[in-house]
Design a protein around this motif. Sequence first.
Motif, mmCIF file in Angstrom:
data_model
loop_
_atom_site.group_PDB
_atom_site.id
_atom_site.type_symbol
_atom_site.label_atom_id
_atom_site.label_comp_id
_atom_site.label_asym_id
_atom_site.label_seq_id
_atom_site.Cartn_x
_atom_site.Cartn_y
_atom_site.Cartn_z
ATOM 1 N N THR A 176 0.812 -1.214 0.000
ATOM 2 C CA THR A 176 0.000 0.000 0.000
ATOM 3 C C THR A 176 0.853 1.275 0.000
ATOM 4 O O THR A 176 0.332 2.367 0.187
ATOM 5 N N ASP A 177 2.143 1.133 -0.224
ATOM 6 C CA ASP A 177 3.051 2.281 -0.264
ATOM 7 C C ASP A 177 3.384 2.612 -1.712
ATOM 8 O O ASP A 177 3.700 1.721 -2.502
ATOM 9 N N VAL A 178 3.286 3.886 -2.063
ATOM 10 C CA VAL A 178 3.479 4.332 -3.445
ATOM 11 C C VAL A 178 4.672 5.281 -3.503
ATOM 12 O O VAL A 178 4.781 6.210 -2.698
ATOM 13 N N TYR A 179 5.548 5.044 -4.486
ATOM 14 C CA TYR A 179 6.712 5.898 -4.701
ATOM 15 C C TYR A 179 6.424 6.845 -5.859
ATOM 16 O O TYR A 179 5.855 6.450 -6.871
ATOM 17 N N SER A 180 6.881 8.098 -5.695
ATOM 18 C CA SER A 180 6.643 9.092 -6.739
ATOM 19 C C SER A 180 7.743 10.145 -6.732
ATOM 20 O O SER A 180 8.508 10.253 -5.777
ATOM 21 N N VAL A 181 7.782 10.889 -7.813
ATOM 22 C CA VAL A 181 8.666 12.047 -7.931
ATOM 23 C C VAL A 181 7.825 13.207 -8.433
ATOM 24 O O VAL A 181 6.798 13.011 -9.086
ATOM 25 N N THR A 182 8.272 14.421 -8.105
ATOM 26 C CA THR A 182 7.547 15.614 -8.555
ATOM 27 C C THR A 182 8.500 16.544 -9.289
ATOM 28 O O THR A 182 9.717 16.451 -9.158
ATOM 29 N N ARG A 183 7.892 17.450 -10.044
ATOM 30 C CA ARG A 183 8.603 18.517 -10.742
ATOM 31 C C ARG A 183 7.919 19.835 -10.424
ATOM 32 O O ARG A 183 6.753 19.871 -10.067
ATOM 33 N N THR A 184 8.645 20.904 -10.647
ATOM 34 C CA THR A 184 8.055 22.233 -10.530
ATOM 35 C C THR A 184 7.676 22.691 -11.933
ATOM 36 O O THR A 184 8.509 22.704 -12.836
ATOM 37 N N ILE A 185 6.404 23.031 -12.108
ATOM 38 C CA ILE A 185 5.889 23.526 -13.386
ATOM 39 C C ILE A 185 5.272 24.897 -13.109
ATOM 40 O O ILE A 185 4.403 25.022 -12.246
ATOM 41 N N GLY A 186 5.691 25.904 -13.833
ATOM 42 C CA GLY A 186 5.143 27.244 -13.633
ATOM 43 C C GLY A 186 5.327 27.752 -12.220
ATOM 44 O O GLY A 186 4.477 28.459 -11.695
ATOM 45 N N GLY A 187 6.427 27.363 -11.580
ATOM 46 C CA GLY A 187 6.709 27.827 -10.232
ATOM 47 C C GLY A 187 5.997 27.062 -9.136
ATOM 48 O O GLY A 187 6.155 27.379 -7.957
ATOM 49 N N ARG A 188 5.192 26.062 -9.493
ATOM 50 C CA ARG A 188 4.453 25.272 -8.493
ATOM 51 C C ARG A 188 4.877 23.807 -8.578
ATOM 52 O O ARG A 188 4.819 23.204 -9.645
ATOM 53 N N PRO A 189 5.259 23.224 -7.422
ATOM 54 C CA PRO A 189 5.629 21.808 -7.448
ATOM 55 C C PRO A 189 4.391 20.915 -7.515
ATOM 56 O O PRO A 189 3.308 21.293 -7.068
ATOM 57 N N GLY A 190 4.582 19.741 -8.076
ATOM 58 C CA GLY A 190 3.508 18.759 -8.119
ATOM 59 C C GLY A 190 3.265 18.149 -6.746
ATOM 60 O O GLY A 190 4.043 18.356 -5.812
ATOM 61 N N SER A 191 2.178 17.395 -6.642
ATOM 62 C CA SER A 191 1.824 16.771 -5.381
ATOM 63 C C SER A 191 1.331 15.352 -5.626
ATOM 64 O O SER A 191 0.246 15.165 -6.189
ATOM 65 N N PRO A 192 2.077 14.350 -5.178
ATOM 66 C CA PRO A 192 1.580 12.992 -5.336
ATOM 67 C C PRO A 192 0.338 12.753 -4.487
ATOM 68 O O PRO A 192 -0.537 11.978 -4.864
ATOM 69 N N GLY A 193 0.241 13.441 -3.358
ATOM 70 C CA GLY A 193 -0.934 13.277 -2.497
ATOM 71 C C GLY A 193 -2.213 13.682 -3.213
ATOM 72 O O GLY A 193 -3.207 12.979 -3.143
ATOM 73 N N LYS A 194 -2.175 14.807 -3.879
ATOM 74 C CA LYS A 194 -3.355 15.255 -4.623
ATOM 75 C C LYS A 194 -3.702 14.269 -5.722
ATOM 76 O O LYS A 194 -4.861 13.966 -5.957
ATOM 77 N N ALA A 195 -2.692 13.750 -6.410
ATOM 78 C CA ALA A 195 -2.935 12.758 -7.472
ATOM 79 C C ALA A 195 -3.574 11.508 -6.889
ATOM 80 O O ALA A 195 -4.542 10.972 -7.433
ATOM 81 N N LEU A 196 -3.067 11.041 -5.757
ATOM 82 C CA LEU A 196 -3.622 9.838 -5.132
ATOM 83 C C LEU A 196 -5.047 10.053 -4.640
ATOM 84 O O LEU A 196 -5.891 9.167 -4.752
ATOM 85 N N GLU A 197 -5.334 11.238 -4.122
ATOM 86 C CA GLU A 197 -6.680 11.528 -3.628
ATOM 87 C C GLU A 197 -7.707 11.557 -4.745
ATOM 88 O O GLU A 197 -8.879 11.280 -4.523
ATOM 89 N N ARG A 198 -7.289 11.877 -5.967
ATOM 90 C CA ARG A 198 -8.218 11.963 -7.099
ATOM 91 C C ARG A 198 -8.499 10.605 -7.733
ATOM 92 O O ARG A 198 -9.416 10.493 -8.542
ATOM 93 N N LEU A 199 -7.695 9.616 -7.406
ATOM 94 C CA LEU A 199 -7.899 8.298 -8.002
ATOM 95 C C LEU A 199 -9.178 7.674 -7.481
ATOM 96 O O LEU A 199 -9.574 7.905 -6.338
ATOM 97 N N PRO A 200 -9.827 6.849 -8.324
ATOM 98 C CA PRO A 200 -11.066 6.203 -7.851
ATOM 99 C C PRO A 200 -10.798 5.179 -6.766
ATOM 100 O O PRO A 200 -9.750 4.686 -6.585
#
Length: 156
Positions: A132-156
Amino acid sequence: MRYVAFVRNVMVGRQGLGRSLLLSVFAEAGADEPVSYLATGNVSFACAPEAVAGVGAAAQARIANILGRDEEVFVRSLAALRRRVSARPFAAAPWQDAYERCMSFTASDLRYLELPYVTSRKDACLFDRVGTDVYSVTRTIGGRPGSPGKALERLP
């Protein structure tokens, strides 16, 4: 045995949950020697392996009573976390120029999720999972970093 509890969406000192109260929550839940090092809700503690699930559930219930909302408590053994780190999971990350390297905890194993999963903004990439553990990496786009948490929360 030593464990680490990661309390979702909790910052120590906010909403009436100070460090001493957080530590007492875990002690009352059955944790021995609870310690908190960060301003987040991360707590390390000792207990017998057969008691760990009960400690996590009791702490989660007590935190919900204090905050007025349910926040998940994810508990991992310190030994398991050390094994994960020594396996060098980010060596296989698709973006070596990552802004952040993250390990997220989920309640389900997300077997249905096809990896790698890249967000629509292309600012976060979920690339591996162990249980149940997920590995991820983020990038900064337009001055804002990505968020794996937000991506995971949107998944069904």
